[in-house]
Design a protein around this motif. Sequence first.
Motif, PDB file in Angstrom:
ATOM      1  N   GLY A 581       0.792  -1.224   0.000  1.00  0.00           N
ATOM      2  CA  GLY A 581       0.000   0.000   0.000  1.00  0.00           C
ATOM      3  C   GLY A 581       0.818   1.264   0.000  1.00  0.00           C
ATOM      4  N   MET A 582       2.064   1.205  -0.455  1.00  0.00           N
ATOM      5  CA  MET A 582       2.905   2.399  -0.414  1.00  0.00           C
ATOM      6  C   MET A 582       4.049   2.288  -1.413  1.00  0.00           C
ATOM      7  SD  MET A 582       5.308   1.920   2.944  1.00  0.00           S
ATOM      8  CE  MET A 582       3.923   1.914   4.055  1.00  0.00           C
ATOM      9  N   GLN A 583       4.703   3.412  -1.621  1.00  0.00           N
ATOM     10  CA  GLN A 583       5.965   3.456  -2.347  1.00  0.00           C
ATOM     11  C   GLN A 583       7.081   3.491  -1.310  1.00  0.00           C
ATOM     12  OE1 GLN A 583       5.894   6.906  -4.864  1.00  0.00           O
ATOM     13  NE2 GLN A 583       4.226   6.142  -6.143  1.00  0.00           N
ATOM     14  N   TRP A 584       8.109   2.693  -1.516  1.00  0.00           N
ATOM     15  CA  TRP A 584       9.190   2.679  -0.533  1.00  0.00           C
ATOM     16  C   TRP A 584      10.506   2.403  -1.227  1.00  0.00           C
ATOM     17  CZ3 TRP A 584      11.561  -2.099   1.382  1.00  0.00           C
ATOM     18  CH2 TRP A 584      11.103  -3.249   0.717  1.00  0.00           C
ATOM     19  N   ALA A 585      11.564   2.981  -0.658  1.00  0.00           N
ATOM     20  CA  ALA A 585      12.897   2.809  -1.231  1.00  0.00           C
ATOM     21  C   ALA A 585      13.935   3.238  -0.203  1.00  0.00           C
ATOM     22  CB  ALA A 585      13.050   3.644  -2.499  1.00  0.00           C
ATOM     23  N   GLU A 586      15.074   2.574  -0.223  1.00  0.00           N
ATOM     24  CA  GLU A 586      16.199   3.001   0.607  1.00  0.00           C
ATOM     25  C   GLU A 586      16.933   4.127  -0.109  1.00  0.00           C
ATOM     26  OE1 GLU A 586      18.704  -0.202   1.776  1.00  0.00           O
ATOM     27  OE2 GLU A 586      17.098  -1.332   2.748  1.00  0.00           O
ATOM     28  N   LYS A 587      17.161   5.217   0.608  1.00  0.00           N
ATOM     29  CA  LYS A 587      17.786   6.392   0.013  1.00  0.00           C
ATOM     30  C   LYS A 587      18.807   6.987   0.968  1.00  0.00           C
ATOM     31  CE  LYS A 587      13.933   7.925  -2.909  1.00  0.00           C
ATOM     32  NZ  LYS A 587      13.096   9.093  -3.291  1.00  0.00           N
ATOM     33  N   LYS A 588      19.746   7.719   0.407  1.00  0.00           N
ATOM     34  CA  LYS A 588      20.672   8.444   1.267  1.00  0.00           C
ATOM     35  C   LYS A 588      19.943   9.624   1.908  1.00  0.00           C
ATOM     36  CE  LYS A 588      22.600  11.561  -2.261  1.00  0.00           C
ATOM     37  NZ  LYS A 588      23.856  12.014  -2.927  1.00  0.00           N
ATOM     38  N   VAL A 589      20.331   9.942   3.123  1.00  0.00           N
ATOM     39  CA  VAL A 589      19.768  11.095   3.833  1.00  0.00           C
ATOM     40  C   VAL A 589      20.568  12.315   3.422  1.00  0.00           C
ATOM     41  CG1 VAL A 589      19.136  12.031   6.069  1.00  0.00           C
ATOM     42  CG2 VAL A 589      19.189   9.553   5.737  1.00  0.00           C
ATOM     43  N   GLU A 590      19.875  13.383   3.041  1.00  0.00           N
ATOM     44  CA  GLU A 590      20.547  14.570   2.517  1.00  0.00           C
ATOM     45  C   GLU A 590      20.299  15.787   3.398  1.00  0.00           C
ATOM     46  OE1 GLU A 590      19.025  15.013  -1.410  1.00  0.00           O
ATOM     47  OE2 GLU A 590      20.319  13.460  -2.267  1.00  0.00           O
ATOM     48  N   ASP A 591      21.253  16.716   3.384  1.00  0.00           N
ATOM     49  CA  ASP A 591      21.087  17.967   4.119  1.00  0.00           C
ATOM     50  C   ASP A 591      20.425  19.010   3.222  1.00  0.00           C
ATOM     51  OD1 ASP A 591      23.056  18.927   2.393  1.00  0.00           O
ATOM     52  OD2 ASP A 591      24.659  18.749   3.866  1.00  0.00           O
ATOM     53  N   ARG A 592      20.408  20.255   3.667  1.00  0.00           N
ATOM     54  CA  ARG A 592      19.751  21.318   2.903  1.00  0.00           C
ATOM     55  C   ARG A 592      20.348  21.490   1.512  1.00  0.00           C
ATOM     56  NH1 ARG A 592      16.926  24.767   6.662  1.00  0.00           N
ATOM     57  NH2 ARG A 592      17.711  24.476   8.776  1.00  0.00           N
ATOM     58  N   ASP A 593      21.646  21.228   1.383  1.00  0.00           N
ATOM     59  CA  ASP A 593      22.340  21.438   0.118  1.00  0.00           C
ATOM     60  C   ASP A 593      22.308  20.215  -0.790  1.00  0.00           C
ATOM     61  OD1 ASP A 593      22.998  23.983   0.992  1.00  0.00           O
ATOM     62  OD2 ASP A 593      24.858  23.300   1.925  1.00  0.00           O
ATOM     63  N   GLY A 594      21.591  19.166  -0.367  1.00  0.00           N
ATOM     64  CA  GLY A 594      21.518  17.958  -1.181  1.00  0.00           C
ATOM     65  C   GLY A 594      22.721  17.052  -1.032  1.00  0.00           C
ATOM     66  N   ASN A 595      23.569  17.306  -0.024  1.00  0.00           N
ATOM     67  CA  ASN A 595      24.729  16.461   0.227  1.00  0.00           C
ATOM     68  C   ASN A 595      24.389  15.373   1.233  1.00  0.00           C
ATOM     69  OD1 ASN A 595      26.428  18.074  -1.441  1.00  0.00           O
ATOM     70  ND2 ASN A 595      26.635  19.545   0.218  1.00  0.00           N
ATOM     71  N   SER A 596      25.043  14.235   1.110  1.00  0.00           N
ATOM     72  CA  SER A 596      24.746  13.103   1.978  1.00  0.00           C
ATOM     73  C   SER A 596      25.123  13.397   3.421  1.00  0.00           C
ATOM     74  CB  SER A 596      25.504  11.866   1.493  1.00  0.00           C
ATOM     75  OG  SER A 596      25.348  10.798   2.410  1.00  0.00           O
ATOM     76  N   LYS A 597      24.295  12.932   4.342  1.00  0.00           N
ATOM     77  CA  LYS A 597      24.605  13.013   5.766  1.00  0.00           C
ATOM     78  C   LYS A 597      25.382  11.795   6.237  1.00  0.00           C
ATOM     79  CE  LYS A 597      21.106  16.104   7.629  1.00  0.00           C
ATOM     80  NZ  LYS A 597      20.251  16.361   8.797  1.00  0.00           N
ATOM     81  N   GLY A 598      25.771  10.944   5.317  1.00  0.00           N
ATOM     82  CA  GLY A 598      26.599   9.806   5.686  1.00  0.00           C
ATOM     83  C   GLY A 598      25.810   8.587   6.114  1.00  0.00           C
TER      84      GLY A 598
END
Length: 759
Positions: A581-598
């Motif tokens: 019942g949903m869309q789901w995916a593993e994604k990198k976490v990003e900050d305001r600038d679109g850079n990865s939070k690691g």
Amino acid sequence: METETGAALIIKPKRRLFREIGQWLVSRKRATMSNDNPFLRTSMVGLWLASCLILVVSSMGMPTGMGTAADGLIAILIGTIGMIIFPPIIAFLLSLVYLPLPRKYAGGVIYVSLVIFAVFYYADAGWLPAIVVSCALTLYGIISGMMISLWMSRSISKKIKLTAVAAVMIPILIYTSWPMLSIGTSISVLHQDDSLAEAVLPLEAENPAESGAYRYSEFAYGSGKDRHRSEFGEMADLISQPVDASIYVEDWSRLRSFYWGFDQDELPVNGRVWMPEGKGPYPLVLIVHGNHLMEQFSDEGYAYLGEMLASRGFIAVSVDENFLNYSVWQNIPDNDMKVRAWMLLKHLQQIAVFNSQPGTPFYKGVDMEQVALIGHSRGGQAVAMAADYKRWFAADRSIQGLTDMRIQSVIAIAPTDKVVNKQSPSLKDTNYLSLQGAMDGDVNNFYGERQYMRTSFSSNSNRFKATLYIGEANHSQFNTDWGSMDDSLPGGLLLNRAGMMEAEAQRQVAKVYVSAFLEATLHGRKEYTALFRDYRAGLKWLPQATYYNRFEESSFRGIARFDEDMNQITGINGVTVEASGMQWAEKKVEDRDGNSKGTRGVQLEWSNQGTYTLNIPALRSASLRTGEETSLAFALTSLGHELEDIQAGEQGQEDIPIPFIEIELESGNGAAVKLPLEDFMPIKPLPHTDFTLHPWLEEKIRDGKYKEATEPVFQTFTLPLDRFQQSNPQFNPSHITRITFHLSGERGRIMLDDIGMTD
């Protein structure tokens, strides 16, 4: 002969032409001021005041080191000379094109507007905001000047004069009271969500921010030669040895050497100390500032922490690294991040020497195995680098005597997180805490979360890591000497202060968390750990604000971290994942600038309802070692603001949907329990921050630095298993086989990370 006569005929017209041009220029010079009447000449005072005011304000953001008064006088002198020289020149140029204007006054207007434009443009305001500000302030100068002319006129009534004064003062009052206006808003504060859930009990311990029982003394150690502050110079209580950083620093300007009296070959080891009286040894805490203006000293701004910590049985040292800071006139030394960390190690070496020398206040009073580092801004990155110093300084033979020293804990306040020599610090079995404000106009990304992700523990290390995100806090107010603006003047005038915490309230948060963290990690006061698990346990000590906290301790056993592989249907050690019942995916976490939070997380998006399930095989279930004293823990951030057609309201949050989530646990005997997440802790939307005085400026100034009002920040949710057993006695908390997130609401988007069990 004919040739000579022809040449004479040519020369004479040229001379006549030059004479006529000269006469015309003289006539235009005489006509230059013809349209400037006495009223306008007096009104020039307003333009002069406007130019001097903006230059004085700018001088505060580019100090020379001679003092604020001297810098201000120089600015006024420059403004006065400029008004004497340039308006007449501009007026003369205007007369050449016969513009029927009061030309000198027009020259003053043009000159002042160009000065204001240049000041704000070079303060990274951007050309369009610089034009707008220039027009506004120049207009204010025009109006002020005219009001001055009216005031000086003998034929004007007192009523009109008082009206003139009001016209000049009202714009000033409007700006100074701007935080009370609704033009710039910060965030919608949801204090009602901070009501204590049944599972969260207030901490039964003394307020960690209050002074303790220890008497303490204050003293300083330094080079003995500091030309700017006597406490590190002729009045120093202890003389420290300078250190040679030339292997790291090459770009050290002559102006910097002239100002400080030394270069990179002889960097001073200066520190102001607050030390408990009585027999030690006491834990040692170093506090280091960040990259403020070099001429505006930063180390005094943490006395409020030093005094509190000393009264509670810690030796606190505020480290002087001002000589590594930025200057408008001298830029910043190269490799400054590396040297900031290196200098902390040099302070530890020097204190170790003092600790072994009879007659010093430190003698046998320092517990070098119980060391903590606190850093603010670039200092927040430097303390993590110092704790992981072998990554950068393993080949440095001058780093000796540190084998008996142990950095147990690191605190980063609004830290940077720059890559240095293609590496970043990674902490192992070191307690870590990071504090960050959502209204931080300097370091406006929560870089402390990156270091949080790079901090790991052995299962039996008895350590923890935590973050605290404060909706109404900014950058500078953590230091008492940095003021309330997160950008140097004049750019700081454009930053929004609406909804911002008072400085004392913001520092109260720092005192509570810094003290509780050090009490828990260096003094063994483990009861304070509850504050980091859930900030609501310490609400009675905290000012009213919007808080988000993340927490993990060494006892955490992961079920799904989303970083272990790129397969989204698998977790840790045989755990499998399914969703419906949903869309789901593993994604990198990003900050305001679109850079990865690691880190990576799983993003879940649904309409009406959906489920996300973790299936735990028997062997993995047994290894989780769950029981009645175990809790399910996970990090969650609401991303409703990212949904299409969703817009934040005037207060930032009204139109963003809040998801309704239920957590269902199933044990091996088939018994299942489903409880609403809000029974444990409500889900709050992320802070929506307007950094500037008007939303129009957000994408215009500082090269679009403030274009994003929100960044994903995780909140840790801790759900005790005994609460589930209370709802269904058949539920067996020692054998969990299934965890299901039931998601409902018209629309929703969240991200989950670090799902597991903790004791």
